[in-house]
Structures are given as C-alpha cells and as structure tokens.
Scaffold this motif. Sequence first.
Motif, PDB file in Angstrom:
ATOM      1  N   ALA A 308      -6.960  19.393  -3.726  1.00  0.00           N
ATOM      2  CA  ALA A 308      -7.534  19.170  -2.437  1.00  0.00           C
ATOM      3  C   ALA A 308      -6.363  19.551  -1.234  1.00  0.00           C
ATOM      4  CB  ALA A 308      -7.816  17.894  -2.066  1.00  0.00           C
ATOM      5  N   VAL A 309      -5.212  18.935  -1.788  1.00  0.00           N
ATOM      6  CA  VAL A 309      -3.877  19.482  -0.851  1.00  0.00           C
ATOM      7  C   VAL A 309      -3.784  20.832  -0.922  1.00  0.00           C
ATOM      8  CG1 VAL A 309      -1.455  18.771  -0.720  1.00  0.00           C
ATOM      9  CG2 VAL A 309      -3.216  16.843  -1.155  1.00  0.00           C
ATOM     10  N   THR A 310      -3.832  21.242  -2.096  1.00  0.00           N
ATOM     11  CA  THR A 310      -3.423  22.820  -2.423  1.00  0.00           C
ATOM     12  C   THR A 310      -4.635  23.711  -1.319  1.00  0.00           C
ATOM     13  OG1 THR A 310      -2.522  22.333  -4.474  1.00  0.00           O
ATOM     14  CG2 THR A 310      -3.006  24.612  -3.908  1.00  0.00           C
ATOM     15  N   ALA A 311      -5.807  23.317  -1.485  1.00  0.00           N
ATOM     16  CA  ALA A 311      -6.836  24.089  -0.780  1.00  0.00           C
ATOM     17  C   ALA A 311      -6.488  23.756   0.696  1.00  0.00           C
ATOM     18  CB  ALA A 311      -8.095  23.548  -1.233  1.00  0.00           C
ATOM     19  N   GLY A 312      -6.061  22.522   0.956  1.00  0.00           N
ATOM     20  CA  GLY A 312      -6.015  22.446   2.420  1.00  0.00           C
ATOM     21  C   GLY A 312      -4.717  23.119   2.747  1.00  0.00           C
ATOM     22  N   ARG A 313      -3.632  23.039   2.127  1.00  0.00           N
ATOM     23  CA  ARG A 313      -2.436  23.634   2.327  1.00  0.00           C
ATOM     24  C   ARG A 313      -2.656  25.439   2.976  1.00  0.00           C
ATOM     25  NH1 ARG A 313       0.440  22.727  -1.716  1.00  0.00           N
ATOM     26  NH2 ARG A 313       1.082  20.472  -0.966  1.00  0.00           N
ATOM     27  N   GLY A 314      -3.633  25.785   2.240  1.00  0.00           N
ATOM     28  CA  GLY A 314      -3.683  27.333   2.394  1.00  0.00           C
ATOM     29  C   GLY A 314      -4.974  27.585   3.357  1.00  0.00           C
ATOM     30  N   LEU A 315      -5.447  26.554   4.084  1.00  0.00           N
ATOM     31  CA  LEU A 315      -6.308  26.827   5.278  1.00  0.00           C
ATOM     32  C   LEU A 315      -5.783  26.663   6.627  1.00  0.00           C
ATOM     33  CD1 LEU A 315      -9.562  27.071   5.808  1.00  0.00           C
ATOM     34  CD2 LEU A 315      -9.432  24.360   5.675  1.00  0.00           C
ATOM     35  N   THR A 316      -6.042  27.701   7.254  1.00  0.00           N
ATOM     36  CA  THR A 316      -5.782  27.653   8.811  1.00  0.00           C
ATOM     37  C   THR A 316      -6.872  27.426   9.629  1.00  0.00           C
ATOM     38  OG1 THR A 316      -3.854  29.205   8.325  1.00  0.00           O
ATOM     39  CG2 THR A 316      -4.664  29.025  10.561  1.00  0.00           C
TER      40      THR A 316
END
Length: 394
Positions: A308-316
């Motif tokens: 979840a953190v990884t997916a969120g990190r790549g989201l602008t």
Amino acid sequence: MPALPYDHTAARIKRLRLERHLTQKALADLSGVAYSTLTKTEQGVIPATPYVLGCLARALRIDVSTLNGQPYATELRADELDILILPIREALDVYDLGADPDIAPRPRDRIAADAEALCAAVRHGDLKLAAARVSALVPEATTAAHLDGATEDWLTLASTYRTAYDVTTKLGYTDLATLALARMDWAAQRGSSAVVGGIHRYMRAMTYLRSGHYRTGRRLVDLGLEALGQADPGRERDVATGQLYLGAAVVAGRSQNRGQAEEHLTAAEHIAQRTGEAVQVWWLAFGPTNVAVHRVSVLAEINEYEAAVTAGRGLTLPEDWPASRKSHHHAELARSRMWTGDTDGSYRSLVRARKSAPQQARYSPTVRQTYQGLETAKRRLPGDFLSYGTWLGV
C-alpha cells in the motif's frame, strides 16, 4: 458515547467486553478475531484495524461508532458544530408533510445551484458551511418538490439529502446518516433517476462497510449495479457504475477477499479509461486517480501495508482533486506507514491529511487511531506531535 481525553478505542473495547461479562477468549471466539490480536488491541499495544473493529462490533452487537467514540462531542462543541445537528435532524423529519405554507421557494435553478454548491463544499472539506446551510435548504427544496412535482425538483431534494448524509457521516452521527440516506432514496424514486438510485445504493453499501456488515454491503452493490443497468447509457451511468465497483472492491478487501477485490478494481479501471477524470460528475471524484487511490485502500484492508505504501508513493494527486478525497487518502497512507514501522512517514501523512481538509481530519477515526498508534509506539517524533494530539482532542 463522547470521546474523553482519557478514553480511547482500546479502553472502550475492554469496557464493553466486561459489561457483557465476556472473557477475552470468549470475545475472540465470538468475533473471529485472533486471541493474541484482541489482547494486544485491548492493551493498546497495537491499534485496531477497521476489520477488527467491525468483527468486534458485530460480536458485541453495537455500532462501530461506539467503539470509535463517535460523535466526538467535546470537539464538536468546541467547533460549534454540535448546535448544527438538531436543525438537520428536524429538516429530515418533514419530508412527508407536503409544502410548508410558511416557505416561498426561490426559482428552481437557484435552489439547484445551492444544492450543487453544498456538494462542492463537502468535497472542499468545509463541513461547517455545509452543515449550517443544508438544514435550511432541505425544507425549501422539499416545499418546491411538493408544489411543482417536477423531476428536477425531486432530484435537487435528493441532492440536499445526500449532503445531509455526507455531513452527518463525517461528523459521526450514524443514525442521522442512515435517515438521510432513506430520504435520499425516497426523493430519488420520485425523480425516477436510475443513476441517483445507484448512487444511493453505493452510499448505503459504504454505511454497511463501516458497520462491519460486509455481506449486506455486497448485496447493495449488486442492487446498485442492477439499478444502473436501467439508466440511459452515457458518461453519468459509467461514472456511477465505476464508483460502485470501487466500493465493492473496498468491501471485498475489508472482508479479506483479495481476488474479488482485484476483479472489482479491474472493472473500475476499464471504465475509468473510458470516462477519464470525472471529478464533478455527481461529485463522485471518479476517474483513474480514484481507482489508484482505492487500490491503496484495498491493499491496506488486506494487511498488505508495504504494498500500500509503495503504491501510494508512486501516486501523484491532481492539484484540483477534491480536498476531502486527498485528506482521506493521506489518512489511509498514514495508517499503512504506521503498520510498516515508518512512524515519521506516518506522522507526515497525518499532517498532510490535516492540511488538505482540517475539519474532516479532526473527526476522522482513521486519523485518531493512527495518532494513538504512533503515540503507543513511543519512538522519537517531531516536536509538534503533541500539539497535533491536542488539536485532535486525544
């Protein structure tokens, strides 16, 4: 149940368990929550996840809001929001009395414009403005609908009920939120709108999601999709259908059904490719961004916090994306980062949640429980961490 400074979710779980004369083992067996998870949650060693809260609430036969301590009476009083609730309650109660002889409704387009503005206010995170104005708009829209009976009047009335639902849900008044949804459905039926009927079922499904009744939530999603099948083809139907799939994905994730959640996300993604960003279509904020945000939420629901953190990190998030959705997303990321042990990153996300929509963040159970989880971790945190807790009232 008011949330007191010394009161928190762990203490409420223990108190309610003892009131029902249950041992920890008995409650674990009744709820399906692992015994070790329950004991650590009661001790405040780990925060309760939404899934655990839902299981415990069902076993104790109470609302999840009772475990969360909602509504947060002290903070509502300090923000002068508590005095706005009774007028909303009264406005929701006059739906079937016909036209009010003391109200002279303004022209239809002005009432509709105000209803639209309240939807926008909620998405901007201005709950106080929406709460203050919706109680006056509902009776006016009700009178207009009873006098003229035009489809547009009934759908405008449904929109005002929706705002009442949004406000009461975010402030923790689950009984009023349920009542507002029933009124929304009543008006939508008179407006003969399959799309609004589908949106109503989506919102009702989310209510059951928050209360831990996932099977009912899934049934409502199916009914919503069935209702939308009767709507005229077009972007509005696509947007409502896509949002229903996103809701279904979160319900599946919360009930720990990863495969089904992925199917729903994929279905929503296909629709979003067709609609593009459709933030203001029925104010659902649907589009590729919302699909990506829901993917983060689903990963968190199935306890895949690193992913979840990884997916969120790549989201602008787009600059013009609704502040309320931004705040909710940052709160979800804060919770995931806390579970990965990234306390600094978690707190930074909490700060972003507050910056995006302060009124919403202050009354968010996710924000509060994440903050308490960080406090329990007893690790070095920024100097303003305590002032954040004072602002929350925890």
